[in-house]
Scaffold this motif. Structure first.
Motif, PDB file in Angstrom:
ATOM      1  N   ASP A   9      -1.058  -9.170  -4.769  1.00  0.00           N
ATOM      2  CA  ASP A   9      -0.078  -9.796  -4.853  1.00  0.00           C
ATOM      3  C   ASP A   9       0.786  -9.720  -6.137  1.00  0.00           C
ATOM      4  N   THR A  10       0.158  -9.059  -7.149  1.00  0.00           N
ATOM      5  CA  THR A  10       0.340  -8.667  -8.324  1.00  0.00           C
ATOM      6  C   THR A  10       1.181  -7.299  -8.587  1.00  0.00           C
ATOM      7  N   HIS A  11       1.165  -6.512  -7.341  1.00  0.00           N
ATOM      8  CA  HIS A  11       1.739  -5.506  -7.292  1.00  0.00           C
ATOM      9  C   HIS A  11       3.261  -5.636  -6.741  1.00  0.00           C
ATOM     10  N   TYR A  12       4.036  -4.583  -6.702  1.00  0.00           N
ATOM     11  CA  TYR A  12       5.528  -4.648  -6.524  1.00  0.00           C
ATOM     12  C   TYR A  12       5.714  -5.524  -5.074  1.00  0.00           C
ATOM     13  N   HIS A  13       6.925  -6.211  -4.883  1.00  0.00           N
ATOM     14  CA  HIS A  13       7.237  -6.611  -3.586  1.00  0.00           C
ATOM     15  C   HIS A  13       8.461  -7.270  -3.694  1.00  0.00           C
ATOM     16  N   THR A  14       9.223  -6.915  -2.391  1.00  0.00           N
ATOM     17  CA  THR A  14      10.655  -7.044  -2.460  1.00  0.00           C
ATOM     18  C   THR A  14      10.905  -8.838  -2.469  1.00  0.00           C
ATOM     19  N   ASP A  33       0.971   1.386  -7.570  1.00  0.00           N
ATOM     20  CA  ASP A  33      -0.183   0.835  -8.517  1.00  0.00           C
ATOM     21  C   ASP A  33      -1.433   1.362  -7.658  1.00  0.00           C
ATOM     22  N   CYS A  34      -1.457   1.011  -6.455  1.00  0.00           N
ATOM     23  CA  CYS A  34      -2.768   1.675  -5.658  1.00  0.00           C
ATOM     24  C   CYS A  34      -2.673   2.649  -4.617  1.00  0.00           C
ATOM     25  N   GLY A  35      -1.793   3.000  -4.307  1.00  0.00           N
ATOM     26  CA  GLY A  35      -1.332   4.014  -3.106  1.00  0.00           C
ATOM     27  C   GLY A  35      -1.642   3.560  -1.799  1.00  0.00           C
ATOM     28  N   ALA A  36      -1.654   2.025  -1.519  1.00  0.00           N
ATOM     29  CA  ALA A  36      -1.726   1.856  -0.195  1.00  0.00           C
ATOM     30  C   ALA A  36      -0.435   1.590   0.370  1.00  0.00           C
ATOM     31  N   ARG A  37      -0.464   1.620   1.747  1.00  0.00           N
ATOM     32  CA  ARG A  37       0.902   1.715   2.432  1.00  0.00           C
ATOM     33  C   ARG A  37       1.125   0.187   2.664  1.00  0.00           C
ATOM     34  N   PRO A  38       2.666  -0.048   2.509  1.00  0.00           N
ATOM     35  CA  PRO A  38       3.005  -1.662   2.630  1.00  0.00           C
ATOM     36  C   PRO A  38       3.171  -2.039   3.921  1.00  0.00           C
ATOM     37  N   ILE A  39       3.116  -3.607   3.875  1.00  0.00           N
ATOM     38  CA  ILE A  39       3.259  -4.191   4.866  1.00  0.00           C
ATOM     39  C   ILE A  39       4.609  -5.113   5.022  1.00  0.00           C
ATOM     40  N   ILE A  40       4.850  -5.704   5.930  1.00  0.00           N
ATOM     41  CA  ILE A  40       6.093  -6.567   6.078  1.00  0.00           C
ATOM     42  C   ILE A  40       5.341  -8.113   6.401  1.00  0.00           C
ATOM     43  N   ALA A  41       5.514  -8.849   5.172  1.00  0.00           N
ATOM     44  CA  ALA A  41       4.820  -9.961   5.148  1.00  0.00           C
ATOM     45  C   ALA A  41       5.968 -11.298   5.564  1.00  0.00           C
ATOM     46  N   LEU A  42       5.606 -12.301   6.414  1.00  0.00           N
ATOM     47  CA  LEU A  42       6.333 -13.577   6.676  1.00  0.00           C
ATOM     48  C   LEU A  42       6.085 -14.386   5.533  1.00  0.00           C
ATOM     49  N   ILE A  43       7.254 -14.755   4.772  1.00  0.00           N
ATOM     50  CA  ILE A  43       7.004 -15.484   3.480  1.00  0.00           C
ATOM     51  C   ILE A  43       7.493 -16.898   3.819  1.00  0.00           C
ATOM     52  N   ASN A  62       2.181  -4.545  10.356  1.00  0.00           N
ATOM     53  CA  ASN A  62       2.093  -3.149   9.718  1.00  0.00           C
ATOM     54  C   ASN A  62       3.391  -2.081  10.216  1.00  0.00           C
ATOM     55  N   ILE A  63       3.701  -1.569   9.089  1.00  0.00           N
ATOM     56  CA  ILE A  63       5.147  -0.805   9.244  1.00  0.00           C
ATOM     57  C   ILE A  63       4.475   0.307  10.130  1.00  0.00           C
ATOM     58  N   PRO A  64       4.772   0.830  10.963  1.00  0.00           N
ATOM     59  CA  PRO A  64       4.623   1.971  11.967  1.00  0.00           C
ATOM     60  C   PRO A  64       4.829   3.213  11.194  1.00  0.00           C
ATOM     61  N   LYS A  65       3.734   4.258  11.366  1.00  0.00           N
ATOM     62  CA  LYS A  65       3.634   5.366  10.958  1.00  0.00           C
ATOM     63  C   LYS A  65       4.547   6.182  10.841  1.00  0.00           C
ATOM     64  N   ASN A  66       5.316   6.209  11.801  1.00  0.00           N
ATOM     65  CA  ASN A  66       6.286   7.078  11.920  1.00  0.00           C
ATOM     66  C   ASN A  66       7.864   6.826  11.178  1.00  0.00           C
ATOM     67  N   ILE A  67       7.715   5.612  10.343  1.00  0.00           N
ATOM     68  CA  ILE A  67       8.691   4.975   9.647  1.00  0.00           C
ATOM     69  C   ILE A  67       8.467   5.362   7.969  1.00  0.00           C
ATOM     70  N   TYR A  68       9.266   6.379   7.523  1.00  0.00           N
ATOM     71  CA  TYR A  68       8.845   6.757   6.325  1.00  0.00           C
ATOM     72  C   TYR A  68       9.129   5.502   4.940  1.00  0.00           C
ATOM     73  N   VAL A  69       7.979   5.289   4.332  1.00  0.00           N
ATOM     74  CA  VAL A  69       7.891   4.256   3.142  1.00  0.00           C
ATOM     75  C   VAL A  69       6.983   4.718   2.032  1.00  0.00           C
ATOM     76  N   LYS A  70       7.305   4.854   0.977  1.00  0.00           N
ATOM     77  CA  LYS A  70       6.821   5.164  -0.158  1.00  0.00           C
ATOM     78  C   LYS A  70       5.448   4.284  -0.260  1.00  0.00           C
ATOM     79  N   ARG A  71       4.516   4.878  -0.905  1.00  0.00           N
ATOM     80  CA  ARG A  71       3.016   3.866  -0.967  1.00  0.00           C
ATOM     81  C   ARG A  71       3.172   3.128  -2.316  1.00  0.00           C
ATOM     82  N   CYS A  72       2.299   2.271  -2.395  1.00  0.00           N
ATOM     83  CA  CYS A  72       2.146   1.455  -3.497  1.00  0.00           C
ATOM     84  C   CYS A  72       2.077   2.181  -4.695  1.00  0.00           C
TER      85      CYS A  72
END
Length: 74
Positions: free
Chosen positions: A41-46, A18-28, A6-16
């Motif tokens: 998984d169909t929503h935007y990802h880097t 498509d759905c408004g969820a706060r993003p995560i950092i996933a190990l690919i 989970n990205i800490p709340k004190n780091i600014y990131v825009k919400r998704c």
């Protein structure tokens, strides 16, 4: 291990956008990460690689962003 962070709340990131969820950092892959929506998984990802919050923020123009005007009085 759950495979994401989970990205800490004190780091600014825009919400998704498509759905408004706060993003995560996933190990690919080993050593490759992606910033992605935790809902679908169909929503935007880097692209897999380094953690690229700037790419995530540029590609998620949403109306669910934080209101930074209220924070300016702090």
């Amino acid at each position: 291990m759950k495979g994401y962070v989970n990205i800490p709340k004190n780091i600014y990131v825009k919400r998704c956008k498509d759905c408004g969820a706060r993003p995560i950092i996933a190990l690919i892959d080993e050593g490759a990460y992606a910033v992605k929506c935790p809902v679908s998984d169909t929503h935007y990802h880097t692209k897999p690689g380094l953690i690229d919050l700037e790419d995530w923020n540029q590609n998620n123009p949403s109306s669910n962003d934080y209101n930074l005007n209220t924070m300016s009085t702090i």
